[in-house]
Enzyme design. Structure first.
Site, PDB file in Angstrom:
ATOM      1  CG  HIS A 104     -10.414   3.353   3.068  1.00  0.00           C
ATOM      2  ND1 HIS A 104     -11.006   3.580   4.278  1.00  0.00           N
ATOM      3  CD2 HIS A 104      -9.081   3.462   3.297  1.00  0.00           C
ATOM      4  CE1 HIS A 104     -10.086   3.823   5.197  1.00  0.00           C
ATOM      5  NE2 HIS A 104      -8.907   3.755   4.620  1.00  0.00           N
ATOM      6  CG  HIS A 134      -1.986   1.037   1.201  1.00  0.00           C
ATOM      7  ND1 HIS A 134      -3.119   0.935   0.426  1.00  0.00           N
ATOM      8  CD2 HIS A 134      -2.080   2.228   1.851  1.00  0.00           C
ATOM      9  CE1 HIS A 134      -3.875   2.005   0.602  1.00  0.00           C
ATOM     10  NE2 HIS A 134      -3.267   2.801   1.465  1.00  0.00           N
TER      11      HIS A 134
END
Length: 726
Positions: A90, A44
């Protein structure tokens, strides 16, 4: 504490990576340092599997002020005005805890924009759920939509555009992508690069809690049957505090107090401090005793890895501390000097006068692993689909099946939960090809849209990548805006899988080719890997968010028919491509075949001419033809208006279904006053733009002579049926 193999793996690192850490430190890391590496080396934050491929994307252009590498991208729209924008995922948090996952996704992307000095003016989203019949889908849909609306509405930013899609590929891994757009002065853009030695490092915003610890690492791993146990890694948002933080930051940005500023997003205090110092080739020393905590006995490990929301890290000019403190205290926010910049080029973490961690910053940033993972090319079947054997379906029956399906039904149940008009600059809300936002107190505007096409990308990733960029380009053009730049959110499965990595590499090849040809650079974005559960990966789902400029805004162009007996033209050639079409999916449950070909020359030429026609005031309505084909586009132009169509079948037409439901690209439907027909046709012919004269608009009925006739009211009912009954 001894660092065992179990602890290493729990931190999302493999043994080879741990050996690299030992080499870089020339010793074993302690638990705090291991946690820091875990945060900065996960997928990420480090983009370790995607960085090599991302380099090929075009990121420059005369309109680009800042490309990828900052909190958000920045483009020039003239008159010292700049637009700051970015999209991020998300996904994992939203599957585990849909309301807070979606809400904090909105909060995080807003901070990425206002940390650069921009006032947010619009929010968009791309949300993807599993099959509507899956037991979790309804709960996830309700939670995510409520979270997006709850956060955006409370903070007072309009949510103006987006897409809501359903596909069984997302049954165990939904996608929640949030995009924010802000307006700034070109001369007052703020960056995250630290400068100067001995400068104050300031913590502002909310207090730090234990929520979100290992959130970035959780987003860099596949789900399994125990995903519910990861709920503690989901952050908790507070939009009211974010509003205070936004106003305090923008107030401080009016002068020259700030050297650098960074949102505490994924990996919290760790990533913000590392990124600021490493970009400036400096060191940073933090006194963790001073970090404002809302829970007792928090450890340095917890403080550094917490992803509590609504926090920023700022580096100030000398002597500006008291001035800045007054501003943040006025807005009832914490303001604490927690460290300083140094010349060590190390991240040093102190707690109770003891050094708890000391890491060379290059080890966390430039020396982070970069993988050239193996990947396989998509092999296409050369066998052509035999469609003649399918049972005959009439135009009306085929259209009703599509318009009443979950993916094409009216989604006002979703959009009505979002405040689209707050701030009073929304010139055109969701429901058209793109939303239009006026630049405050000015007679110009931006157009914004988000698009994706997972089925196309799964079938043929290169074509799918090109198609999404082109569809986004058409959506921006259809409202009369000049497309300027895009942001992308690249949602894929496990990159350690050769097929998934191939989908990623080839989708990027397609995106690159289209962006270069259309002069539509990528200025920001996000990669989200490991979207899957129990080794079952989602379809490749790159999402494109585009921004365009309308230099003079009178009344925005939209796709609704405007009057009776106006001429309807189809721009672009129709070949009747039905493979991968909505028609086959909704009427026969067929999802095989290859997507339609993308001709970038025609795509650009057709779009440029549509813009000229709009600028010349010759068009009444414009709509791009995409999912569902021509008949769906025409129905979308009719639904919600008093005007339908009266169309004759083109002469010598042998493939009726292909003509009306084929998804050939590069096409638009336009509505023209009969008095302007000659001018329009002349311009089309001069620029070698193929067009068909379809017929005219009429009152109240949607009609193709000899094939179907249905009232607009009935079309509206059909289109609203699914959501009203879900």
């Amino acid at each position: 504490m001894e660092i065992t193999k179990y602890i290493i793996e729990k931190h999302g690192l493999n043994l080879e990576e741990f050996k690299s850490i030992q080499k870089l430190l020339k010793r074993d890391p302690n638990l705090l340092e291991l946690g820091i590496f875990s945060a900065m080396w996960n997928e990420h934050c480090s983009y370790k599997s995607s960085r090599l491929h991302l380099k090929k994307l075009p990121t420059k252009g005369k309109q680009v002020i800042q490309g990828p590498g900052e909190n958000a991208g920045v483009i020039d729209i003239g008159d010292d005005d700049a637009i700051v924008f970015k999209i991020e995922s998300h996904n994992h948090p939203s599957y585990i805890e849909p309301y807070q996952g979606a809400a904090t996704g909105v909060g995080g992307i807003l901070r990425d924009v206002f940390t650069m000095g921009a006032r947010p003016i619009a929010l968009l989203n791309s949300i993807h759920f599993g099959s509507p019949s899956h037991p979790k889908t309804k709960t996830l849909l309700n939670g995510v939509v409520s979270g997006i609306g709850g956060y955006g509405n409370c903070i007072g930013i309009p949510t103006v555009a987006g897409e809501t899609k359903f596909n069984e590929t997302y049954n165990e891994n939904i996608l929640v992508n949030a995009m924010a757009v802000g307006h700034a002065q070109k001369s007052k853009i703020f960056y995250s690069k630290a400068k100067g030695i001995g400068k104050s490092v300031v913590y502002v915003g909310s207090k730090t809690g234990r929520d979100g610890i290992h959130g970035a690492s959780m987003a860099s791993a596949e789900f399994d049957d125990n995903s519910e146990e990861k709920k503690p890694t989901v952050q908790v948002g507070d939009p009211f505090t974010e509003k205070l933080l936004l106003e305090a930051c923008l107030e401080l940005m009016k002068d020259d107090s700030i050297i650098a500023i960074q949102d505490m997003g994924a990996a919290g205090l760790t990533s913000s401090s590392v990124e600021m110092a490493s970009k400036g080739s400096l060191g940073i020393e933090l006194e963790l005793d001073k970090v404002p905590c809302r829970e007792e006995n928090m450890t340095p490990y917890e403080m550094m890895l917490s992803e509590s929301q609504e926090r920023m890290l700022i580096i100030l000019e000398d002597g500006k501390e008291d001035h800045a403190r007054k501003i943040f205290e006025k807005w009832d926010l914490d303001f604490v000097v927690i460290g300083k910049t140094t010349n060590t080029k190390n991240l040093i973490m102190k707690f109770k006068n003891k050094i708890e961690g000391n890491i060379p910053l290059e080890a966390l940033a430039s020396k982070a692993p970069v993988y050239d993972r193996k990947w396989s090319k998509k092999k296409l079947s050369k066998k052509k689909m035999e469609l003649k054997t399918l049972k005959k379906v009439g135009l009306e029956e085929g259209l009703i099946k599509i318009l009443s399906s979950p993916n094409h039904s009216n989604k006002s149940w979703v959009t009505s939960q979002y405040d689209q008009m707050v701030m009073c600059d929304t010139a055109q809300r969701s429901g058209s090809d793109a939303a239009v936002i006026r630049i405050h107190k000015k007679n110009k505007a931006i157009a914004v849209s988000v698009d994706s096409s997972a089925n196309y990308c799964k079938s043929h990733p290169i074509t799918g990548g090109k198609q999404i960029v082109c569809e986004n380009w058409r959506n921006i053009i259809s409202v009369g805006a000049r497309p300027l730049a895009i942001t992308n959110c690249l949602n894929f499965g496990n990159p350690e899988n050769n097929e998934v990595m191939g989908e990623f590499a080839e989708c990027l090849d397609g995106i690159k080719e289209a962006c270069e040809f259309l002069n539509y650079p990528v200025v920001s974005g996000n990669v989200s890997f490991y979207n899957g559960t129990n080794k079952k990966n989602i379809f490749p789902t790159p999402v494109i968010g585009g921004v365009g400029l309308i230099k003079k805004l009178s009344k925005p162009m939209n796709h609704n028919f405007k009057g009776e007996k106006n001429i309807i033209l189809l721009i672009g050639k129709t070949f009747g491509h039905l493979e991968q079409s909505c028609f086959l999916k909704e009427n026969f449950s067929i999802v095989e075949g290859i997507p339609p070909e993308i001709n970038l020359v025609n795509e650009k030429n057709n779009g440029e001419i549509i813009l000229k026609l709009i600028d010349s005031g010759l068009l009444k309505a414009v709509h791009d033809v995409s999912s569902g084909g021509l008949l769906v586009a025409l129905s979308e132009m009719s639904i919600g208006t008093n005007f339908g169509i009266k169309i004759q079948k083109p002469k010598r037409l042998t493939n009726l279904i292909g003509y009306f439901f084929g998804e050939d690209q590069g096409r638009y439907v336009i509505e023209i006053d009969p008095s302007n027909l000659d001018k329009v046709v002349k311009l089309l012919n001069e620029n070698n733009v193929y067009h068909d004269n379809l017929g005219v608009t009429q009152k109240e009925f949607f009609e193709i002579e000899g094939e179907m006739k249905i009232s607009n009211k009935e079309l509206f009912k059909i289109n609203n049926h699914w959501y009203n009954n879900y």
